[in-house]
Design an enzyme around this catalytic site. Sequence first.
Site, short mmCIF file in Angstrom:
data_model
loop_
_atom_site.label_atom_id
_atom_site.label_comp_id
_atom_site.label_asym_id
_atom_site.label_seq_id
_atom_site.Cartn_x
_atom_site.Cartn_y
_atom_site.Cartn_z
N CYS B 139 -6.43 -9.67 -18.23
CA CYS B 139 -5.70 -9.46 -16.98
C CYS B 139 -6.53 -9.99 -15.81
O CYS B 139 -7.66 -9.57 -15.63
CB CYS B 139 -5.40 -7.97 -16.76
SG CYS B 139 -4.60 -7.69 -15.16
N GLY B 279 8.42 -13.60 -21.51
CA GLY B 279 7.90 -12.80 -20.39
C GLY B 279 8.71 -12.99 -19.14
O GLY B 279 9.76 -12.37 -18.96
#
Lengths: 314, 316
Positions: B139, B279
């Site tokens: 991330c 996504g």
Amino acid sequence: MTDHKSQGVFSAKVTSNRRIRACFWTMDLEFTGVGAQAYARFQPGQFVEVDVSNLGLPPEELIAPELRDAVRRNILLRRPFSFADVTVETNRTTAELLYCVLGPASVRLTTLSRGDSLSVLGPLGHGFRVPPGKRLALLVVGGMGAPPIQCLAKLLRTEYAGTHVIAFIGAKTAASLPFAGEFDGMPERIDSFIPAFAKYGIASAVTTDDGSAGRRGFVTERLAQWLDEQRDWLPEQTIIYACGPEPMLAATARLAVERNIDCQVSTERRMACGIGVCQSCAIECRVEGSDETAYRLCCQDGPVFDARTVVFDD
Amino acid sequence: MKSPIINPQSSILSVDFAGLRLANPVFTASGTCGYAEELADFMDVNRLGGFITKSITRRPRQGNPTPRIVETDAGMLNAIGLANVGLDRFVAEKLPVIAQMSVPVFVNVAGERIEDYVAVTERLAGEPAIAGFELNISCPNVAKGGISFGRDPEQVAGITAAVRRAAGRKVLMVKLSPCVTDISVIARAAVQAGADALSLINTFTAMVIDIETRTPALANRTGGLSGPAVKPIAVYLVNKVYNDVAKKAGIPLLGLGGIRTASDAIEFMLAGASAVAIGTASFSRPDSAVQIIDGIADYCARHQVARIADLVGSLR
């Protein structure tokens, strides 16, 4: 999970799309079948996400020169809009999409014409609620905050006929009032000046930052003055509904809390999905019964919140 | 007596993924489909090949200030900051809903320290509703943890081994960042430390500037770029990791990055992905994954593909 089971992606038919004036346009959409049922339950203040990613640009000469650079890029995400009007008929529900052409997505909407279809995701979020016992409803609009308040005005007029309603409408200038008509030099008094509200029998108090229409100043100052002038009114029988730029919402919320008037504000955040998965539209809210704050989602928990809930930047 | 109705898609599209039998090779990507319940009005989640939850951390996380997203040409930047309900509320509120799903569910696990990852994994390792874990060491939007683990092969090996022990018999997938010098070095470190599968790619660290205010468009200043813009790079990186590491080690890859259509998904599979994840596309079309599954079935029919698995790494 939202409590609106019949939300979805519906194809709406465009029945008209025209410029009102300046950068303001209005598009009429028609939902049929399951879509008609879903939008029959549309609450004022709820919103939709429209897909313009497959639409092209209008010819360059139809694009405002100041937008020609900005509109070139492609569109990926849907864009949120709140309807200005929803009408339920047999087998169909129609909706008015009032929009302002200011970027690459809205400029693409202008290319749609009668017979085209538009992918609409919704209805989304929670709209305005009308609590019992309110005899006076004060509508506060800032510029392009008008559509959900127009939709609410219709509901108040049709289902709460006993409630007295006044619209306080603010904009930067006469030209930035998002309605059909000419407003330059409009008088200061409260009267049926704005057709979008006058058609529901609602008088408007207009303010502009430069005084080009109505009274010079902010709409919230006008609201405060008006409240100061009232003698025989009861705060507990009054409710304020507001939609507009965040500083206007903050000032409205402050005023409502100080005077102990119920107030609901329709908020806005940059969002991707509209259905609570992307988590981008966080809005800082007070946690009931504590001094803490927590992020809630504009798309799912809002966009309409109780004014006491939202933490506004000062 | 009637013969049982056999869905012709079922045998063609089904894939083995690290010991799991998937009905088809299409997952939803972490952070784009919440905890599944949000999608119920838009898609039958049980049609997916697999589901990956939003990142779960040991404690709840509020996430970053707004604006958290900005659209770019052919993509978007996000800096959500791993906003999530935290482990306890996930178990109490989300897990019961997930347990109703008939498809394999992976929990995406994130944290600031190795102990955080281990704690979340240990707590969930015994849950029958969960098929496996996706380790988020990539991330780009948090100050601590996240991508800082994913850039150094020794740290990748350390965290993968620790979570491997905590994960028991569940499948462990490690999600890789593209923001590294050589992704194959990181992939190899994860596999040697016990990863059963790899997912790639996470987003690219990126920036958008508002030239009127001369400030970054995101409150976090930077965000992760996703969407169609990253797809060709993602296809390349999947192909590279497939050739350098995965093929030899027999480790399946979950390919993701800008997939919007069945053709995109098939590109990833030809490059070496055993399965794909959808996504950003789900933000515009919440049922994208299901449409892509149907599109893959059409492709198989058109090209007389007997088993979708035959496509994997078949790039000529």
